[in-house]
Every structure is written in structure tokens, then in C-alpha cells.
Design an enzyme around this catalytic site. Sequence first.
Site, PDB file in Angstrom:
ATOM      1  N   SER A 171      11.762 -10.949  29.367  1.00 60.25           N
ATOM      2  CA  SER A 171      12.381 -10.317  28.201  1.00 60.25           C
ATOM      3  C   SER A 171      12.600 -11.353  27.104  1.00 60.25           C
ATOM      4  O   SER A 171      12.765 -12.549  27.390  1.00 60.25           O
ATOM      5  CB  SER A 171      13.730  -9.711  28.598  1.00 60.25           C
TER       6      SER A 171
ATOM      7  N   TYR B 119      21.972 -11.856  32.076  1.00 55.63           N
ATOM      8  CA  TYR B 119      20.663 -11.202  31.993  1.00 55.63           C
ATOM      9  C   TYR B 119      19.613 -12.167  31.446  1.00 55.63           C
ATOM     10  O   TYR B 119      18.515 -12.308  32.006  1.00 55.63           O
ATOM     11  CB  TYR B 119      20.760  -9.969  31.096  1.00 55.63           C
TER      12      TYR B 119
END
Length: 319
Positions: A168, A194
Site C-alpha cells: 500500500s 498498518y
Amino acid sequence: MTHPPHSPDTVPFSSPFSARATAAEVIEGVDLGGRRAVVTGGASGLGAETVRALATAGAEVTIATRRPASAEPLIRELATVPGAGRVLAEPLDLAEPASVDTFTRAWRGPLHILVANAGIMALPRRTLAPNGWESQLATNHLGHFALALGLHGALREAGAARLVVVSSGAHLDAPFDFDDPHFERRPYDPWAAYGQSKTADILLAMGAARRWAADGITANALNPGYVLTGLQRHVDDATMRAFGVMDASGNVTPPPHYKTPEQGAATSVLLAASPLAHGITGRYLEDNQENGAALAPHAADPEAADRLWAYARAAARGA
């Protein structure tokens, strides 16, 4: 022939596909008959579109998911597609080492494609896996590392296998914290957790690219872009509004720069199955192109990749 990752004389990988290309467009005309693939988190979202593309091209695809029953609608759908490969679902909980071990021990025969797609994002509170690992790191990285390591023999047996790791753009602001990866001492931040896990995913691909090239295995990471899927289920309404995907009434609508799941899965499918990506390894792609400017230096550091590989390997052995 593979290229050493991040070699100064390596030509950046490019494809003829735009950022809006779909997984179906990327794989059009590709025959995956006789190939076998595993897609984690393949029952929904980007994973389901990846499964749909690979199976439609003829591959046998195993959906590895915590709830195999959730894959049944997709399995039934693909069973009606002429020429599609067999699709089945097997239980896998990436945050549970025993589940990963059971999955890898049960695998028989070669594995041509492994797509590490499953993930969780921005858990609002620090949550731990049963063995004490921070849940996002456990699911997004450590579980996938143990899975790839456990399936290494099957990937090697395939002769020309591909490992594809879904990362990501959130990795940009979050180096891997080797001193406190599980937020035991530093304040927990859902986005830092994350982002760290996604940095780790890129380092996994870089480490595997170097270690497994002699086995005929290529490994690459990617950013699928902005896509609305179940991944956002833990994100609060205020953040969703800040992202511009929710209005004051709570209606969720993707802005123009967001991709559809079919478009978001395209780069995964390109790396997993397209002849254009043959021999490409140790790269980071987004929008179906390699973009070095989109890769943070801390995610391209060979020393960090080696250190993380040793850490994750020790964690897998000690679990």
C-alpha cells in the site's frame, strides 16, 4: 532471466496498461491451463477479482480464507464459466501460526502463483493475535511470510513461480520499527501499525527476490491504489469523510480518483500471470507500472530487508 532488485542499470518495468485497466483486460488472451495459484483473502474485494481473473484464464485457484464458506458464491459463479480452472477454498487464518502451518503442510504438488493479498487495516485499538503479535503485523506480514516460507518448496517445484505481495502507499510514512514492532512501548497508532505492516510486505518481496531467484521464483510488491472494499470496515466515519468517500449523511461514494475492485486487482494479476512480467523480480508497482518515486527508501533498503527476514523467520520458528 531475472534482474537484481534495485540494480542501478535495471530498466524500470512498464506495461501498456493504464491505471484504469481491469484485471480482465490485463489477462486477456493469457492461458493459465495447468497452473496452480493460491490467493489469500480471495473471497472478497481485490482478492475475489484476482481469483476471478486467474481462474477464468484456466488456472486452478485455491482461495485461502478464514471463512471458506464465504467463498462459495464465487466458486459457484466460476464453475459456470467455460474453460475456467477449478476453484476451491481452504481455511487459513494468517494471524494464527498453527493455521498457517496446517495449510502449508497439507499442500501437495507445485505452486505456480502465490498472491499475498489478505489484510486488515487501521484497527482502532491495539489488538493482539493469540501469540501476542500486533494484529495488523501478524495478518498482513508475519502470517504471509510464514506462508511463503512454508510453500517455498512448492514454488520451487513449479520451476517458474511468482510471489505477488499486495502492499500500500501507506508504507511511505512508516518504516519498520525493529525496536518495538508490536507497539508494546510506543503509543499505538492504527495508521502507523498498518503502514509498518505494508513496509514489511515490500521488504518481504525484496528479500524473497534475492534469496529465491536461483529457484526460478520471482517476487514483487504492489500498491493497488485507492479502492473501496471491506478493508475499510474498521475506519471511522470522520476519517472516511476526510478521505472524501462519505458525505454528511453517511452515504459512501468513491471519488473519481478511486478505482473499482476490478481495476485495483489489475496490477496483482499483471505480476501474477502476464507474460509481460516474466523474469521481473524485486520491483514495486502501482497502476500497472514500476514507479521508483512511489517507493520509500526505507522499503527499498536491502539491509532492512535482511534484518526483517531474520526477524520474521525467528518469529515463525518460535510461534
